[in-house]
Each structure stands twice: as C-alpha cells, then as structure tokens.
Design a protein around this motif. Structure first.
Motif, PDB file in Angstrom:
ATOM      1  N   VAL A 177     -16.872  76.082 -89.335  1.00 35.69           N
ATOM      2  CA  VAL A 177     -15.829  75.322 -90.023  1.00 35.69           C
ATOM      3  C   VAL A 177     -16.463  74.274 -90.937  1.00 35.69           C
ATOM      4  CG1 VAL A 177     -14.194  75.680 -88.130  1.00 35.69           C
ATOM      5  CG2 VAL A 177     -15.553  73.584 -88.219  1.00 35.69           C
ATOM      6  N   ASP A 178     -15.747  73.913 -91.965  1.00 35.13           N
ATOM      7  CA  ASP A 178     -16.264  72.963 -92.948  1.00 35.13           C
ATOM      8  C   ASP A 178     -15.985  71.520 -92.572  1.00 35.13           C
ATOM      9  OD1 ASP A 178     -17.021  75.000 -95.124  1.00 35.13           O
ATOM     10  OD2 ASP A 178     -14.953  75.503 -94.591  1.00 35.13           O
ATOM     11  N   GLU A 179     -14.861  71.282 -91.911  1.00 36.48           N
ATOM     12  CA  GLU A 179     -14.475  69.932 -91.525  1.00 36.48           C
ATOM     13  C   GLU A 179     -13.787  69.991 -90.164  1.00 36.48           C
ATOM     14  OE1 GLU A 179     -13.687  68.453 -96.116  1.00 36.48           O
ATOM     15  OE2 GLU A 179     -12.124  68.130 -94.616  1.00 36.48           O
ATOM     16  N   ILE A 180     -14.014  68.966 -89.356  1.00 33.96           N
ATOM     17  CA  ILE A 180     -13.333  68.828 -88.067  1.00 33.96           C
ATOM     18  C   ILE A 180     -12.480  67.567 -88.126  1.00 33.96           C
ATOM     19  CG2 ILE A 180     -13.583  68.446 -85.590  1.00 33.96           C
ATOM     20  CD1 ILE A 180     -16.210  70.002 -85.708  1.00 33.96           C
ATOM     21  N   ILE A 181     -11.193  67.742 -87.919  1.00 30.58           N
ATOM     22  CA  ILE A 181     -10.254  66.624 -87.873  1.00 30.58           C
ATOM     23  C   ILE A 181     -10.148  66.183 -86.414  1.00 30.58           C
ATOM     24  CG2 ILE A 181      -7.894  65.889 -88.358  1.00 30.58           C
ATOM     25  CD1 ILE A 181      -7.783  68.169 -90.447  1.00 30.58           C
ATOM     26  N   THR A 182     -10.371  64.889 -86.167  1.00 34.25           N
ATOM     27  CA  THR A 182     -10.461  64.401 -84.791  1.00 34.25           C
ATOM     28  C   THR A 182      -9.891  62.994 -84.663  1.00 34.25           C
ATOM     29  OG1 THR A 182     -11.992  63.955 -82.948  1.00 34.25           O
ATOM     30  CG2 THR A 182     -12.814  63.520 -85.179  1.00 34.25           C
ATOM     31  N   ASP A 183      -9.378  62.702 -83.462  1.00 36.19           N
ATOM     32  CA  ASP A 183      -8.967  61.339 -83.132  1.00 36.19           C
ATOM     33  C   ASP A 183     -10.170  60.468 -82.801  1.00 36.19           C
ATOM     34  OD1 ASP A 183      -6.189  61.955 -83.315  1.00 36.19           O
ATOM     35  OD2 ASP A 183      -6.239  62.786 -81.287  1.00 36.19           O
ATOM     36  N   ARG A 184     -11.350  61.081 -82.595  1.00 35.01           N
ATOM     37  CA  ARG A 184     -12.555  60.356 -82.201  1.00 35.01           C
ATOM     38  C   ARG A 184     -13.675  60.558 -83.212  1.00 35.01           C
ATOM     39  NH1 ARG A 184     -12.693  57.493 -77.516  1.00 35.01           N
ATOM     40  NH2 ARG A 184     -14.157  56.485 -78.925  1.00 35.01           N
ATOM     41  N   PRO A 185     -13.500  60.057 -84.420  1.00 34.13           N
ATOM     42  CA  PRO A 185     -14.559  60.233 -85.419  1.00 34.13           C
ATOM     43  C   PRO A 185     -15.860  59.553 -85.026  1.00 34.13           C
ATOM     44  CG  PRO A 185     -12.914  58.668 -86.185  1.00 34.13           C
ATOM     45  CD  PRO A 185     -12.352  59.309 -84.954  1.00 34.13           C
ATOM     46  N   ASP A 186     -15.777  58.456 -84.275  1.00 33.60           N
ATOM     47  CA  ASP A 186     -16.994  57.779 -83.844  1.00 33.60           C
ATOM     48  C   ASP A 186     -17.814  58.684 -82.935  1.00 33.60           C
ATOM     49  OD1 ASP A 186     -14.925  57.688 -81.977  1.00 33.60           O
ATOM     50  OD2 ASP A 186     -15.209  55.568 -81.464  1.00 33.60           O
ATOM     51  N   ARG A 187     -17.162  59.301 -81.961  1.00 33.01           N
ATOM     52  CA  ARG A 187     -17.873  60.173 -81.021  1.00 33.01           C
ATOM     53  C   ARG A 187     -18.344  61.457 -81.697  1.00 33.01           C
ATOM     54  NH1 ARG A 187     -14.643  59.862 -75.206  1.00 33.01           N
ATOM     55  NH2 ARG A 187     -14.986  57.611 -74.852  1.00 33.01           N
ATOM     56  N   LEU A 188     -17.512  62.011 -82.565  1.00 29.38           N
ATOM     57  CA  LEU A 188     -17.914  63.233 -83.249  1.00 29.38           C
ATOM     58  C   LEU A 188     -19.114  62.976 -84.153  1.00 29.38           C
ATOM     59  CD1 LEU A 188     -17.650  66.165 -84.098  1.00 29.38           C
ATOM     60  CD2 LEU A 188     -15.812  65.487 -85.672  1.00 29.38           C
ATOM     61  N   ALA A 189     -19.121  61.872 -84.887  1.00 30.27           N
ATOM     62  CA  ALA A 189     -20.256  61.550 -85.751  1.00 30.27           C
ATOM     63  C   ALA A 189     -21.533  61.413 -84.921  1.00 30.27           C
ATOM     64  CB  ALA A 189     -19.976  60.271 -86.537  1.00 30.27           C
ATOM     65  N   GLY A 190     -21.428  60.764 -83.763  1.00 29.41           N
ATOM     66  CA  GLY A 190     -22.597  60.628 -82.892  1.00 29.41           C
ATOM     67  C   GLY A 190     -23.046  61.960 -82.315  1.00 29.41           C
ATOM     68  N   TRP A 191     -22.087  62.783 -81.949  1.00 31.72           N
ATOM     69  CA  TRP A 191     -22.407  64.103 -81.381  1.00 31.72           C
ATOM     70  C   TRP A 191     -23.118  64.963 -82.407  1.00 31.72           C
ATOM     71  CZ3 TRP A 191     -20.729  69.148 -82.384  1.00 31.72           C
ATOM     72  CH2 TRP A 191     -20.944  70.087 -81.370  1.00 31.72           C
ATOM     73  N   LEU A 192     -22.621  64.944 -83.639  1.00 31.08           N
ATOM     74  CA  LEU A 192     -23.278  65.728 -84.696  1.00 31.08           C
ATOM     75  C   LEU A 192     -24.671  65.193 -84.997  1.00 31.08           C
ATOM     76  CD1 LEU A 192     -20.239  66.195 -87.103  1.00 31.08           C
ATOM     77  CD2 LEU A 192     -21.416  68.019 -85.845  1.00 31.08           C
ATOM     78  N   ALA A 193     -24.815  63.867 -85.003  1.00 31.01           N
ATOM     79  CA  ALA A 193     -26.135  63.284 -85.254  1.00 31.01           C
ATOM     80  C   ALA A 193     -27.120  63.674 -84.156  1.00 31.01           C
ATOM     81  CB  ALA A 193     -26.012  61.766 -85.345  1.00 31.01           C
TER      82      ALA A 193
END
Length: 253
Positions: free
Chosen positions: A234-250
């Motif tokens: 997928v190109d983008e993930i829409i989430t209620d937790r952008p902070d956690r998703l950004a950290g998870w991807l990093a």
C-alpha cells in the motif's frame, strides 16, 4: 502526495486520521498540530457545509458526538457551530477546542510545509459547492499538496468539474468488478479501501497499482495490520496513531 504508481512502494506514507486522534479530539486544531509533531506525512480530515454554506471540519452529520451541542450541522449556521466546545468530550484538558473552519486548516498547512492533506468531502456536493474548498486551496498554493476524496461518486465528479487539475480519490468498502472502470470514469489517482478489503481481496492493491492507481488504506491502528498492509505494497496507511506508526516504520528501516 502520492500520485499514480508503476508498482508498490518500499515504505508507505503515514496519514493521520482526523489528526492524531488517539491523543487529541478528532478533527480539531489540537489533533492536527499533534499529527504534525508526530511526524505524519499528511492529515486526513472530513469537511461538511453549515446551514449558511460555510465549510467546517466535522465527521458526523450531527454535532452530538464530538461537541457539547446537538442537532444536524446542516441546520446550524457557522456562528452557532463556533460556539460549541469540541474538546471536552475527549478530555477536560482540551476544553475550548472549536470545530475548525476550512480556512483555519489552510493556515495550519501553510505553517507546516511538510504536511499534506487528504481531504474527505462528506456527502453529495455540487460543483458550485466544492469550489468552496478547491478555490481556497488553489489561492493558498496548497493544491499540489492535496488529494480530495469521497465515498460519493457524484461528489468526486463535482471535484473533477470544479478543478480538473486537483488530484482526486475514491473511497471504497468493497472491490466490485467494475471498480477500475469507475475510477477511470471519475479520473481519480487514488482508490482508498477499507482495511477489511486487504483481508477479503488481498490482490486488490496489486491490480489497483496495475491500473495506475495509488492506495491509502483505512483505518489501521495495530502493528499486525500495518505489517500486512506493507507486505501488500500500500502507498499510504491512514491511522489514529500516526506517532506509533511513524515509529514502527522507522524501526523497520
């Protein structure tokens, strides 16, 4: 923001669903600022019209769930909506947050130059009505940072008619056989499925990419769901937790 693709991306963009709505009241300036601080690539917001034709940021067709007021937004004038408290329902710390105007969102995006906009237009709008969002975006120089989307094909068509150069997306909960044809008729660059589509039709992302369409999947909040979405490209993930998703991807990087 993401345009048509030739294949899956290595790392999806982080889209903050109604802002950073896990830590601040959804669709408020506080949630949008929190999303920017969390490292989100884009905001996803919902817009509707008041009784006097002003554009405000609100998900539901009533103000009951996220303000201290009641009634249908379409029956309230902007001056009435702006008197409502849109933060106390979430936490006393956010008392006094207001339902934002679209103009306030534009000001925020101009201040946060690295933050894009995924703009959901709720309900059926005419071409004349959607100009109330397309023209301010153009005037502010934000059109290239925006994708406007809707569940309503007639609203997507109205966006096309009002501003053919503004990128558009179609929101879907299923993948009917004529989906690609429908997307081509509307001239969209994105087809954005509900998260369950990835489970029920795991090949959907691949064939949407083959048709030149980007995908932003919604609304994924758990690491196992993020991993599945990444695996499908997928190109983008829409989430209620952008902070956690950004950290998870990093962490994966």
């Amino acid at each position: 923001m993401t345009g048509p693709l030739t294949g899956p991306v290595a790392r999806p963009r982080v889209v903050a669903h109604r802002g950073n709505s896990a830590v601040a009241p959804q669709n408020t300036l506080a949630a949008f600022e929190a999303a920017a601080r969390a490292g989100a690539d884009a905001l996803e917001i919902d817009v509707r019209l008041t009784a006097d034709g002003e554009v405000v940021v609100l998900h539901d067709d009533t103000v009951d769930a996220t303000t201290n007021g009641s009634g249908k937004l379409a029956d309230l004038e902007l001056r009435e909506v702006r008197l409502l408290d849109a933060g106390s329902w979430f936490s006393p710390a956010f008392a006094g947050q207001r339902v934002p105007t679209f103009g306030e969102v534009i000001d925020l995006l101009r201040a946060h130059k690295g933050l894009d906009l995924l703009l959901e237009v709720k309900g059926p709008w005419t071409a004349q009505e959607v100009r109330r969002v397309t023209e301010p975006l153009r005037a502010a120089g934000l059109a290239d940072r925006t994708v406007a989307q809707s569940f309503w094909p007639e609203t997507v068509a109205a966006l096309r008619d009002a501003d053919p150069g503004l990128r558009r997306g179609l929101l879907v909960t299923t993948t009917p056989d004529d989906l690609v044809e429908r997307c081509r008729e509307l001239g969209v660059v994105m087809c954005n499925p509900m998260g369950t589509v990835l489970r029920d039709a795991p090949d959907a992302v691949a064939w949407l990419h083959d048709a030149g369409l980007a995908t932003a999947v919604w609304t994924l909040n758990e690491p196992e769901h993020w991993a599945a979405a990444v695996a499908l490209g997928v190109d983008e993930i829409i989430t209620d937790r952008p902070d956690r998703l950004a950290g998870w991807l990093a962490g994966r990087d």
